[in-house]
Write a protein that holds these residues in place. Structure first.
Motif, PDB file in Angstrom:
ATOM      1  N   GLY A 187       0.782  -1.224   0.000  1.00  0.00           N
ATOM      2  CA  GLY A 187       0.000   0.000   0.000  1.00  0.00           C
ATOM      3  C   GLY A 187       0.813   1.272   0.000  1.00  0.00           C
ATOM      4  N   ASP A 188       1.870   1.325   0.810  1.00  0.00           N
ATOM      5  CA  ASP A 188       2.668   2.544   0.884  1.00  0.00           C
ATOM      6  C   ASP A 188       3.337   2.852  -0.454  1.00  0.00           C
ATOM      7  N   ASN A 198      -5.424   2.204   4.013  1.00  0.00           N
ATOM      8  CA  ASN A 198      -4.295   2.428   4.926  1.00  0.00           C
ATOM      9  C   ASN A 198      -4.714   3.151   6.201  1.00  0.00           C
ATOM     10  N   GLU A 207      -5.711   6.160   6.538  1.00  0.00           N
ATOM     11  CA  GLU A 207      -5.284   7.566   6.554  1.00  0.00           C
ATOM     12  C   GLU A 207      -6.455   8.418   6.057  1.00  0.00           C
TER      13      GLU A 207
END
Length: 215
Positions: free
Chosen positions: A15-16, A52, A54
């Motif tokens: 994901g990052d 994620n 965020e």
């Protein structure tokens, strides 16, 4: 190429890295003046940030892209979120708006936006967007107790997924979403059918080490 790389990273659970790649893809589309495609890249960036956890950062991206869509010349597409007529980017943006409305329990407005997104996508052959909007629509209907109507929408969306008409990234997300919805409402026959279909799809792919943990 960047968009395809980001999709591969998302399917692999990186994901990052996908977030960084999608940022590059978004900037490249903006620099090329490809606003519709930029908005679509921004949607997948938003989705990656949501996964994620965020959420504030995801909301910031939506606000930035909303401003971009509103500033486009009138002949490039509508600025009114309730009256989309042509473009892929606005359809994906409507999905982000509907997601927020569902979270706020404003279901009637969410239903309206998702119907608009699905209609726009259907007219322009955007299978991923049709399936994504229709799945979220079905989940929202289930949440307000309209079980049979909601399951019917899920069936509609999953037809394209099971027939493998959707992209790998969309396929993976929608299988998980639909199966989870069925578990929530104890609709085990559908959950079993779609889980078997998911397993058959995964059997056609290389072994994945990030996005699927057997749950």
């Amino acid at each position: 190429d960047l968009e395809l790389l980001a999709e591969a990273e998302q399917v692999l659970g990186r994901g990052d890295r996908a977030i960084q790649t999608l940022r590059r893809a978004y900037r490249a589309r903006i620099e090329a003046g490809e606003i519709d495609q930029a908005i679509t890249s921004a949607f997948w960036l938003w989705q990656a940030l949501i996964i994620n956890a965020e959420f504030a950062r995801a909301n910031g991206w939506v606000a930035q892209v909303r401003r971009l869509a509103d500033e486009r010349p009138a002949d490039e597409g509508p600025a009114d979120e309730n009256s989309p007529t042509s473009i892929d980017g606005n359809g994906w943006l409507l999905v982000t708006d509907a997601y927020s409305l569902v979270a706020a329990a404003d279901y009637d407005r969410a239903f309206h936006l998702l119907a608009c997104a699905a209609e726009v996508a259907s007219r322009h052959g955007q299978t991923d967007l049709v399936a994504f909007a229709t799945t979220l629509w079905g989940r929202a209907l289930v949440k307000v107790g309209r079980l049979q109507e909601g399951l019917s929408r899920l069936d509609e969306a999953m037809a394209a997924v099971i027939d493998r008409d959707t992209s790998p990234r969309t396929t993976s997300l929608l299988y998980c979403s639909a199966i989870a919805t069925c578990h929530e409402v104890r609709e085990f026959a559908r959950a079993r059918e779609w889980t078997l279909a998911l397993g058959a799809w995964l059997d056609t792919l290389p072994v994945l080490d990030g996005a699927y943990f057997g749950n």
